[in-house]
Design a protein around this motif. Structure first.
Motif, mmCIF file in Angstrom:
data_model
loop_
_atom_site.group_PDB
_atom_site.id
_atom_site.type_symbol
_atom_site.label_atom_id
_atom_site.label_comp_id
_atom_site.label_asym_id
_atom_site.label_seq_id
_atom_site.Cartn_x
_atom_site.Cartn_y
_atom_site.Cartn_z
ATOM 1 N N ALA A 103 -9.809 19.342 29.808
ATOM 2 C CA ALA A 103 -10.942 19.218 28.876
ATOM 3 C C ALA A 103 -11.711 17.920 29.079
ATOM 4 N N THR A 104 -11.901 17.524 30.322
ATOM 5 C CA THR A 104 -12.629 16.305 30.637
ATOM 6 C C THR A 104 -14.100 16.458 30.289
ATOM 7 N N ASN A 105 -14.673 15.375 29.774
ATOM 8 C CA ASN A 105 -16.087 15.332 29.410
ATOM 9 C C ASN A 105 -16.908 15.069 30.678
ATOM 10 N N VAL A 106 -17.198 16.109 31.430
ATOM 11 C CA VAL A 106 -17.864 15.995 32.718
ATOM 12 C C VAL A 106 -19.305 15.529 32.531
ATOM 13 N N ASN A 107 -19.686 14.478 33.289
ATOM 14 C CA ASN A 107 -21.042 13.925 33.262
ATOM 15 C C ASN A 107 -21.510 13.533 31.862
ATOM 16 N N ASN A 108 -20.582 13.189 30.996
ATOM 17 C CA ASN A 108 -20.908 12.793 29.615
ATOM 18 C C ASN A 108 -21.791 13.828 28.912
ATOM 19 N N TRP A 109 -21.547 15.085 29.163
ATOM 20 C CA TRP A 109 -22.352 16.142 28.561
ATOM 21 C C TRP A 109 -22.160 16.169 27.052
ATOM 22 N N HIS A 110 -20.959 15.966 26.613
ATOM 23 C CA HIS A 110 -20.680 15.943 25.178
ATOM 24 C C HIS A 110 -20.812 14.513 24.688
ATOM 25 N N TRP A 111 -20.700 14.310 23.401
ATOM 26 C CA TRP A 111 -20.963 13.021 22.781
ATOM 27 C C TRP A 111 -19.990 11.941 23.254
ATOM 28 N N THR A 112 -20.548 10.799 23.703
ATOM 29 C CA THR A 112 -19.745 9.620 23.995
ATOM 30 C C THR A 112 -20.379 8.440 23.272
ATOM 31 N N GLU A 113 -19.567 7.485 22.895
ATOM 32 C CA GLU A 113 -20.065 6.320 22.160
ATOM 33 C C GLU A 113 -19.395 5.057 22.697
ATOM 34 N N ARG A 114 -20.206 4.005 22.870
ATOM 35 C CA ARG A 114 -19.687 2.719 23.337
ATOM 36 C C ARG A 114 -20.194 1.622 22.420
ATOM 37 N N ASP A 115 -19.329 0.686 22.108
ATOM 38 C CA ASP A 115 -19.687 -0.447 21.266
ATOM 39 C C ASP A 115 -20.477 -1.460 22.088
ATOM 40 N N ALA A 116 -21.642 -1.857 21.591
ATOM 41 C CA ALA A 116 -22.477 -2.843 22.274
ATOM 42 C C ALA A 116 -22.698 -4.072 21.403
ATOM 43 N N SER A 117 -21.863 -4.269 20.395
ATOM 44 C CA SER A 117 -22.053 -5.355 19.437
ATOM 45 C C SER A 117 -21.911 -6.730 20.080
ATOM 46 N N ASN A 118 -20.867 -6.953 20.856
ATOM 47 C CA ASN A 118 -20.654 -8.271 21.457
ATOM 48 C C ASN A 118 -21.780 -8.638 22.419
ATOM 49 N N TRP A 119 -22.169 -7.708 23.267
ATOM 50 C CA TRP A 119 -23.257 -7.966 24.199
ATOM 51 C C TRP A 119 -24.548 -8.249 23.437
#
Length: 98
Positions: free
Chosen positions: A19-35
């Motif tokens: 059930a790999t999320n191929v090519n980020n087709w489904h929802w992905t989220e990354r924290d960008a607060s520190n940057w």
């Protein structure tokens, strides 16, 4: 609604045993607060405005609270952010010999 087996061929997740999320087709989220925190500080401290009447510049970032995240849904980037910002600044008029 498509019948079983007639769906969009890009939805290959159901064909994968892991059930790999191929090519980020489904929802992905990354924290960008520190940057974002470091980037906002450096950008605000570089602000200086000058014209014929005088100058003004940001001297300190007093408060920088909040968060930021980068989301990816079906290959599209979505940005969420919320910041509370308080800056200290100084300014003087040309006549006062800055």
């Amino acid at each position: 609604m498509a019948k079983w087996g007639e769906g969009d061929p890009r939805w290959i997740v159901e064909q994968r045993a892991d059930a790999t999320n191929v090519n980020n087709w489904h929802w992905t989220e990354r924290d960008a607060s520190n940057w974002s925190l470091e980037k906002l500080k450096s950008l605000f401290l570089a602000v200086r405005a000058e014209n014929a009447e005088g100058t003004c510049e940001v001297t300190e970032v007093s408060k920088l609270d909040g968060e930021a995240s980068i989301n990816n849904r079906k290959g599209k980037l979505i940005f969420f952010y919320e910041w509370n910002i308080k800056l200290a600044w100084t300014g003087c008029q040309r006549e006062a010999r800055c």
